[in-house]
Enzyme design. Sequence first.
Site, PDB file in Angstrom:
ATOM      1  CB  CYS A  31      -9.061 -23.447 -10.422  1.00 41.88           C
ATOM      2  SG  CYS A  31     -10.167 -24.155  -9.174  1.00 41.88           S
ATOM      3  CE  LYS A  53     -15.745 -18.334  -9.162  1.00 40.63           C
ATOM      4  NZ  LYS A  53     -15.734 -19.810  -9.035  1.00 40.63           N
ATOM      5  CB  SER A  89     -20.914 -25.302  -9.276  1.00 40.72           C
ATOM      6  OG  SER A  89     -20.056 -26.075 -10.081  1.00 40.72           O
TER       7      SER A  89
END
Length: 586
Positions: A138, A140, A489
Amino acid sequence: MNDHDASPDTPDNPPDRPPFRSATIRAGTIRATTRSFLHALGQDDEDIERPHIGVFHTGGEMSPCNLNLREQAQHAKTGIYAGGGTPHECPVVSVSDGLTMAHSGMRFSLVSRELIADSVEASTRGHQWDGIFAIGACDKNLPGLMMGMVRCNVPGVFVHGGSALPGQMPGPDGRDLNVVDTYETIGQVLAGTATPEALDAMSRACLPTAGACAGQFTANTMGMVSEALGLAPIGSSMVPAVFSERAPLMRRAARQLMKAVLGDGPLPRDIVTRQALENACAVVSATGGSTNAALHLPAIAHEAGIRFHLDDVAEVFARTPLVADLRPGGRYLARDVFYIGGAGVILRTLLEQGYLHGGALTFTGRTLAEELQGAAAPDGRVVRAPGDAVSADGGLAVLKGNLCPDGALLKTAGLGTLVFRGPARVFECEEHAQAAVQHRRYAAGDVIVIRNEGPRGSPGMREMLGITALLYGQGMGDRVALLTDGRFSGATRGLCIGYAGPEAADGGPIAALRDGDMVAIDARPAARSISVELGDADIARRLAGRLENTGVRLGGLLEKYAHTVRPAHQGAVTHSGAVTWLRDAS
């Protein structure tokens, strides 16, 4: 010896101990109780004498990205044991960007990167593990795990847990879908161009399996980065999360790790050099990857003791062509890269054209050029040869000017317009901007400004995919610009400029903007500029008279983060680094 963090010889740490850090926890009379704990874990004497390896993963039910990582970790553990080590499973925290989007929970997403790195350090140094096998999938998780590996500097390998398979549009359309399609359909519903029923069908179809979001968003970008840095096996990042091929991949990577542990192989700080960091920047640019990479690469460099900031990233971005036609700016997804041969295809293409440092070391002990010898050639569709590049100067740009002296980031891949001028429409936080966009309280030609969302001001540097996707869904994605000191994002597209520095909370010029101020953006290669049509004296006068935006008082983790975090152009790291090894890159 790989005893890089062991204590000096003492009665508890006798001079004739084996050359493993883990001897600290199990060798000698005084460690009898420690051996009791190891026996209680199901280890016999032979297991205890082996090198002990921490298997770090972010598996759990907090998001599809993490759903099957524990299963993958079991295959890594099998490979470690087969290679002569004793594995210890070490799950660590994860915060899902997907479940925190467009609300206050997003403040914890970037913070979780630091928590993950700190967790790897605490467990590895606390338990004296001899090596690290790290699995994340994911946004991070990937940089956080790599940061922890480099900080601890014991033999390690990282493997991206893989992307989800794309969904498929119901009906005769049959096109591939990913979660960004649902975000943009929300905007279409609000604009009256799509029905709630269509949105419901899209939300059920867009994400059919476990795995990271399917496009060249942050997770898949950082997966490719792990290969370019030399911390991951070539070809590992693009294998879809649910493919059976991941099981032998994990076992092979684990056995290779054990060769490094048992054979005095290279350490992460031997691998993460300036050359490796430039290679990583090149693959981001060549794939139109996530702007978040320009936040994470300086942070990884910081753990290696290398000053590698946004200006260094920008230099590589500017000289590297965009050769991969990947979403969100292009047409294809991670699965398509896997079918043509994986990230090695892109890396080989860049290497042969002189855009990579082939002599950079990898975790196998071989150079990147040696590891790429068996990589496939570009297919000409998903990945093009540099002579047929999508664009000559890469898919990301760093803009500077009187509005962002420390720089700001823009994904140029897929952009139709690189020049924009319009009046500022200023919002003090994401929630205010979200409400205005949702109710269409803005106009074509506006530069929507969202401030107080930087690392310290938010705190946590929230990302704005919810807003950018709404703009596209409303058909306004190419008719407005957006500027923020927060993040975007990897799935964001359009003239969306983030990471503006200095941030408003640090007195950056973005804090001086008022509604109606004219903002000029020129992302063409010769300019790369962003400015407000005000004199320096006017900006300084406004900043001197501004009121401090105190925001909401948040105790606990966010309070600690706000007090320690550094600016975005330095990677938003939260510690100064060890002075004894911090150095300028050469």
